[in-house]
Design a protein around this motif. Structure first.
Motif, PDB file in Angstrom:
ATOM      1  N   GLY A   1      35.743 -13.327   8.735  1.00 13.61           N
ATOM      2  CA  GLY A   1      36.789 -12.852   9.199  1.00 13.61           C
ATOM      3  C   GLY A   1      37.033 -12.727  10.430  1.00 13.61           C
ATOM      4  O   GLY A   1      36.498 -13.796  11.713  1.00 13.61           O
ATOM      5  N   ALA A   2      38.106 -12.074  11.467  1.00  7.38           N
ATOM      6  CA  ALA A   2      38.337 -11.824  11.998  1.00  7.38           C
ATOM      7  C   ALA A   2      37.117 -11.585  13.694  1.00  7.38           C
ATOM      8  O   ALA A   2      37.325 -12.135  14.983  1.00  7.38           O
ATOM      9  N   VAL A   3      36.288 -10.453  13.681  1.00  7.69           N
ATOM     10  CA  VAL A   3      35.387 -10.787  14.381  1.00  7.69           C
ATOM     11  C   VAL A   3      34.361 -11.343  14.602  1.00  7.69           C
ATOM     12  O   VAL A   3      34.296 -11.881  15.573  1.00  7.69           O
ATOM     13  N   PRO A   4      33.860 -12.253  13.771  1.00 10.04           N
ATOM     14  CA  PRO A   4      32.797 -13.394  13.810  1.00 10.04           C
ATOM     15  C   PRO A   4      34.203 -14.733  14.711  1.00 10.04           C
ATOM     16  O   PRO A   4      33.103 -15.269  15.347  1.00 10.04           O
ATOM     17  N   VAL A   5      35.850 -14.918  14.272  1.00 10.20           N
ATOM     18  CA  VAL A   5      35.868 -15.716  14.480  1.00 10.20           C
ATOM     19  C   VAL A   5      35.735 -15.483  16.216  1.00 10.20           C
ATOM     20  O   VAL A   5      35.839 -16.372  17.326  1.00 10.20           O
ATOM     21  N   PHE A   6      36.056 -14.413  16.054  1.00 12.65           N
ATOM     22  CA  PHE A   6      36.247 -13.659  18.277  1.00 12.65           C
ATOM     23  C   PHE A   6      34.694 -14.035  19.302  1.00 12.65           C
ATOM     24  O   PHE A   6      34.866 -14.476  20.119  1.00 12.65           O
ATOM     25  N   VAL A   7      33.872 -13.726  17.959  1.00  7.29           N
ATOM     26  CA  VAL A   7      32.578 -13.675  18.400  1.00  7.29           C
ATOM     27  C   VAL A   7      32.674 -15.145  19.214  1.00  7.29           C
ATOM     28  O   VAL A   7      32.163 -15.141  20.590  1.00  7.29           O
ATOM     29  N   LEU A   8      32.792 -16.406  18.237  1.00  5.93           N
ATOM     30  CA  LEU A   8      31.951 -17.320  18.319  1.00  5.93           C
ATOM     31  C   LEU A   8      33.070 -18.058  19.098  1.00  5.93           C
ATOM     32  O   LEU A   8      33.199 -19.281  20.472  1.00  5.93           O
ATOM     33  N   GLU A   9      34.644 -17.784  19.843  1.00 10.64           N
ATOM     34  CA  GLU A   9      35.116 -18.327  20.736  1.00 10.64           C
ATOM     35  C   GLU A   9      34.730 -17.605  22.181  1.00 10.64           C
ATOM     36  O   GLU A   9      35.347 -18.592  22.865  1.00 10.64           O
ATOM     37  N   ALA A  10      33.836 -16.384  22.126  1.00  7.09           N
ATOM     38  CA  ALA A  10      34.088 -16.137  23.122  1.00  7.09           C
ATOM     39  C   ALA A  10      32.850 -17.064  22.997  1.00  7.09           C
ATOM     40  O   ALA A  10      31.411 -16.389  24.632  1.00  7.09           O
ATOM     41  N   GLY A  11      32.359 -17.678  22.617  1.00  4.97           N
ATOM     42  CA  GLY A  11      30.122 -18.106  22.937  1.00  4.97           C
ATOM     43  C   GLY A  11      29.414 -17.725  22.762  1.00  4.97           C
ATOM     44  O   GLY A  11      28.405 -17.659  22.754  1.00  4.97           O
ATOM     45  N   VAL A  12      29.372 -16.695  21.433  1.00  5.72           N
ATOM     46  CA  VAL A  12      28.575 -15.909  21.350  1.00  5.72           C
ATOM     47  C   VAL A  12      27.939 -16.395  19.889  1.00  5.72           C
ATOM     48  O   VAL A  12      29.355 -16.232  19.614  1.00  5.72           O
ATOM     49  N   ILE A  13      26.802 -15.861  19.766  1.00  6.05           N
ATOM     50  CA  ILE A  13      26.233 -16.147  18.229  1.00  6.05           C
ATOM     51  C   ILE A  13      26.214 -15.313  17.361  1.00  6.05           C
ATOM     52  O   ILE A  13      25.972 -13.929  17.915  1.00  6.05           O
TER      53      ILE A  13
END
Length: 237
Positions: A197-209
């Motif tokens: 989803g949009a949230v995990p994609v945003f999190v991964l792009e921010a360098g957070v697991i």
């Protein structure tokens, strides 16, 4: 040193007749004990077995005390003493429950459990009544730092969650991990399990697991659930 230590040292000096003072540690164990004799303990064990096999089956401390009194035993311990004898001699059918220490926060992530990494937990409080309508609250709290956040609105969407993540991390800095439950706002649509989803994609792009708590396991979300309860009790009401 404490006053009692000085007083004990002076007492040793006063007791030293030869001028040689023994400063070695002395045992604090009592010199005389009032433990029940072995014969009485054997009598308690004998009555416990006999009463358990009787018609009533009542073989607790009260029943043993009553039986010893009725037969006229010479030494009848109190009910509490009989209970201690039963426990000390291993006559209990059910032993005390062993309460083991709780695991450290974030025990399922070794670096978080060791305190070398931080984790932000997010959740949603839904359907809070306000002015004849309802409101939803997106909440967040850091596992080690305990830094809380809350965003109140008429609905919590994936877009709002991404904006809240960016706002929080701009203020506090990005953690190593961020944790969600299996809500579709966070994980994405359940109809497409192979896509993010949009949230995990945003999190991964921010360098957070991103970390997702198992849906049927308790304990992983304790921190954020406790904050949700505290927020509703202390802020909303």
């Amino acid at each position: 040193m404490g006053l009692g230590t000085v007083q004990r040292a002076l007492a040793r000096v006063a007791d030293a007749d030869t001028g040689v003072i023994d400063w070695t540690n002395r045992s604090s164990a009592p010199r005389r004990t009032r433990r029940t004799s072995a014969a009485v303990e054997d009598r308690v064990a004998e009555l416990r077995v006999a009463l358990a096999a009787g018609d009533l089956g009542d073989h607790g401390p009260v029943a043993i005390h009553r039986a010893m009194t009725l037969v006229g035993d010479d030494a009848v311990p109190s009910v509490r003493t009989i209970a201690r004898i039963i426990e000390r001699t291993g006559l209990l059918e059910r032993h005390r429950r062993v309460r083991r220490p709780a695991p450290p926060p974030g025990w399922y992530l070794p670096r978080v459990a060791a305190g070398r990494a931080e984790l932000d937990a997010f959740d949603v409080i839904v359907d809070l009544r306000v002015l004849g309508g309802h409101a939803d609250v997106l909440t967040a709290i850091s596992l080690h730092g305990g830094d809380p956040d809350a965003w109140v609105g008429t609905g919590v969407s994936s877009a709002l969650a991404c904006r809240a993540l960016a706002e929080r991390w701009e203020r506090t800095g990005r953690p190593d991990y961020v944790q969600f439950d299996n809500d579709t706002r966070f994980v994405g649509s359940h109809a497409n399990p192979d896509s993010l989803g949009a949230v995990p994609v945003f999190v991964l792009e921010a360098g957070v697991i991103p970390v997702f708590a198992p849906p049927v396991e308790l304990g992983f979300q304790n921190g954020i659930e406790g904050f949700n309860a505290s927020w509703q009790r202390r802020v909303w009401r």
